[in-house]
Design a protein around this motif. Sequence first.
Motif, short mmCIF file in Angstrom:
data_model
loop_
_atom_site.label_atom_id
_atom_site.label_comp_id
_atom_site.label_asym_id
_atom_site.label_seq_id
_atom_site.Cartn_x
_atom_site.Cartn_y
_atom_site.Cartn_z
N ILE A 1 0.81 -1.23 0.00
CA ILE A 1 0.00 0.00 0.00
C ILE A 1 0.84 1.27 0.00
N MET A 2 1.97 1.30 0.72
CA MET A 2 2.72 2.55 0.87
C MET A 2 3.24 3.08 -0.46
N SER A 3 3.53 2.19 -1.40
CA SER A 3 4.06 2.65 -2.68
C SER A 3 3.00 3.33 -3.53
N HIS A 4 1.72 3.20 -3.16
CA HIS A 4 0.64 3.80 -3.95
C HIS A 4 0.04 5.04 -3.29
N LEU A 5 0.42 5.33 -2.04
CA LEU A 5 -0.14 6.50 -1.36
C LEU A 5 0.58 7.77 -1.80
N LYS A 6 -0.13 8.88 -1.70
CA LYS A 6 0.35 10.15 -2.23
C LYS A 6 0.77 11.11 -1.12
N ALA A 7 1.67 12.01 -1.49
CA ALA A 7 2.07 13.08 -0.58
C ALA A 7 1.12 14.25 -0.74
N ASN B 1 11.32 18.55 -12.94
CA ASN B 1 10.28 18.70 -13.96
C ASN B 1 9.09 17.78 -13.73
N VAL B 2 8.94 17.32 -12.48
CA VAL B 2 7.82 16.44 -12.12
C VAL B 2 7.10 17.02 -10.91
N ASP B 3 5.88 16.52 -10.67
CA ASP B 3 5.12 17.04 -9.54
C ASP B 3 5.63 16.44 -8.23
N LEU B 4 5.00 16.84 -7.13
CA LEU B 4 5.48 16.48 -5.81
C LEU B 4 5.53 14.98 -5.59
N ASP B 5 4.49 14.26 -6.02
CA ASP B 5 4.45 12.81 -5.78
C ASP B 5 5.54 12.09 -6.55
N GLU B 6 5.75 12.47 -7.80
CA GLU B 6 6.82 11.84 -8.58
C GLU B 6 8.18 12.21 -8.01
N ALA B 7 8.31 13.45 -7.54
CA ALA B 7 9.57 13.87 -6.94
C ALA B 7 9.85 13.06 -5.68
N ARG B 8 8.82 12.85 -4.87
CA ARG B 8 9.01 12.03 -3.66
C ARG B 8 9.40 10.61 -4.02
N ALA B 9 8.81 10.09 -5.10
CA ALA B 9 9.07 8.71 -5.50
C ALA B 9 10.52 8.48 -5.92
N ILE B 10 11.16 9.51 -6.48
CA ILE B 10 12.55 9.32 -6.93
C ILE B 10 13.57 9.70 -5.86
N MET B 11 13.10 10.05 -4.67
CA MET B 11 14.04 10.46 -3.62
C MET B 11 15.08 9.38 -3.29
N ASP C 1 -6.44 8.70 -5.90
CA ASP C 1 -5.39 9.21 -5.02
C ASP C 1 -5.79 9.06 -3.57
N MET C 2 -4.86 8.56 -2.77
CA MET C 2 -5.07 8.40 -1.33
C MET C 2 -3.84 8.94 -0.61
N SER C 3 -4.08 9.69 0.48
CA SER C 3 -3.00 10.31 1.23
C SER C 3 -2.24 9.29 2.07
N MET C 4 -0.95 9.55 2.25
CA MET C 4 -0.15 8.67 3.10
C MET C 4 -0.62 8.68 4.55
N TYR C 5 -1.32 9.74 4.97
CA TYR C 5 -1.80 9.81 6.35
C TYR C 5 -2.96 8.84 6.61
N VAL C 6 -3.53 8.25 5.56
CA VAL C 6 -4.68 7.36 5.75
C VAL C 6 -4.30 6.17 6.61
#
Length: 739
Positions: free
Chosen positions: A34-40, A130-140, A228-233
């Motif tokens: 689940i964590m890999s699919h949740l959004k920031a 050049n990507v949005d916040l979620d994609e940027a978080r994913a490549i961290m 989209d589902m928040s990571m806080y869920v």
Amino acid sequence: MFAWIGHFVYRHRRAVIVIWIVMLAVGAVFAPGIMSHLKAGGFAETDSEAATGSRILEEELGLSPSSLAIVFYSETLTVDEPRFEQQVNTALADITGIPQIREVITFFNSRNPRMVSADRHTTYASIGMNVDLDEARAIMPEFMSNLHYDNLEQVKMLVTGQPAVYYDIESISTSDLTKAEMYAFPLCLVVLVLAFGTLVAAGLPLVMGGVSLVITIGMLSLLSRVTDMSMYVMNIVSMLGIGIAIDYSLLIVNRFREEIAGNNVEESVINTTSTAGKAVFYSAITTVIGLLGLISFQFMMLRSLGIGGAIVVLVSLMAALTLLPAILAVLGPRINALTIFRGKRRVQSGFWHRLAIRVMKHPVVVLMIVVPFLLALGSPFLDVRFGGSGVTVLPKEAPSRQGFEILEDEFGEGETSPILIAVRTEKSILGTEEIGAIYDYASELSRLDGVVRVDSIVTLDSYLSREQYQGMYANPSLIDNPAIKSTLSRLTSDTTTLISVISNRPPVTQEASALVKEIRNLRPHEAINVYVTGLSAEIMDIVDKMYRDFPKVLIFVLVATYFALLFLFRSVILPLKAILMNVMSILASYGALVFIFQQGHFSNLLDFSPVGSIESSLPIIMFCVLFGLSMDYEVFLLTRIREHHLETGDNTASVALGLEKTGRIITSAALIMVLVAGSFGFTDILLVKAMGIGIAIAILVDSTVVRSLFVPATMRLLGKWNWWMPGSGSGLKGRSHGK
């Protein structure tokens, strides 16, 4: 209906258990991913002025949709020494190969003096993506692995910025969940053993909690792949999943043990679902109603919490009404197996009975004490200050927070998060009238209280006048100053330019919001249109939108809950009283939140650093979660009181007997919820910590002061009117003793 459920489950008990085992197996397959699919994030506002301004700047000027800052600092070297520059360049050598990196700006390739601290021991690299916040978080992880920490000797490096902040939140949240569950389950087991005295009865609610949690997380894992589902869920699901599932099961198991003492197994199952099952059903309905309020918000973060919370409550309800009775049908009298101790039960002379009688002898005096006490608990909320959920939700040892605080300390609070203004024109942005209008507007901005500096194409040199700027930009091809040419290229398009306002006010505070409002109240020349954006403006617009929608949610939750309780209690007055008491409990928890998290009391005990405000969405989340959750104990108690009142018609005796019958078990259920929510109070993410403590306080107040004092006192004062229902004559006939 509830008797039919009991009968059906008893007849098909093995099939019901098998179905739940299959559901558990499916949930266990999907839950781990689940964590890999949740959004920031989760607070994007597409229609606000700040959102419009950000969109213009991205589309017209190519501003990066997300960015990072890498802080470099040294105790011994300054940025002027070759070794400092060499170590910075070596550390950053490989990140330019990451496709999502748009630009890397450092002091050494820009020679921007504002990228160096006053003591020249600190600088930073600005990383545009050049990507949005979620994609940027994913490549961290990839980004961090490409930074060469090993080659740093006398220079230290920290990564900050929104993607880094949410990356830290994700990793810390995962460990927080493990920590909270590690505390919650053993503590709940102790309470259950004390409540039941047998290991089998105590273990069943824990099993229900685990089953509900796994199935819910599996469902959310599937759901997060299509919406989209928040990571806080995960935090709200774990908190509610453990606490509510155990509470519901506790009520069911307790009633079954009462029934099995004098009936056969089938009758016991049917009677349990008819009574405790009905109470659990309406408790779940009131909780879901509150959570539906969150779903109605357009913000993904709030909507996610509502969806996740509603799903885990409904799964817990289904488990309590089907799986648990099926297991009880198989166990029968063996529910009392593995007895540790046997408790003594005294219905007519126990503690709760005596307390109720004493309270009902002096109801006015009790209310004169309780009401001011609850109001006093809530009074700190009058001084509430709202803030954002940025880097301060992280513990101080989080790398992204450390990096951000170094930037604030060395470069100023306003420097790290300036107020941005997108300026648009109908004609060329460099037209004489347009440049004059921009110059006048920038001059007005610079005179505002709190503004340190205004950066724009008309503030490059304080010695240039309005007319000189107009003349210079009339023929931009003749400009030979490389710094001005570079700035013009970076900050303008044909009809758009950027103005940055650097202030001495910390971002995402009420002071920063006040400055944003002052800027928006300025009226620039008609030749230009302005859109005020930036972090502080975005948060201000989000908060305004949330609290414009909140009254509608408030009305929906109150009205829907009233009619649900009206249907359950068959009384006009009891639902009103229950709602009033609920509001009092929630206000008390609001006051405690301000007292603890804004004013900083008990910060050492709870291990957090107060920031002088509370997260702006927290009161809304707390209301929607708590309104139904704290109503549970009122429903459990009043359902039992009504049951006795239907048998005897004696209001006073029914209250005392109802409190006695439910006293021990509701105390246990409430204690479990307090322990579960309180366990999240010792996590590291400040928003989750505040939510856990707030819920624990509200449940504690509701299950002690409200249940044991407020309810008996008001029930005694209202007498027969407790049971009034137009057209039915309820409470106005028979032995309706108001004594």
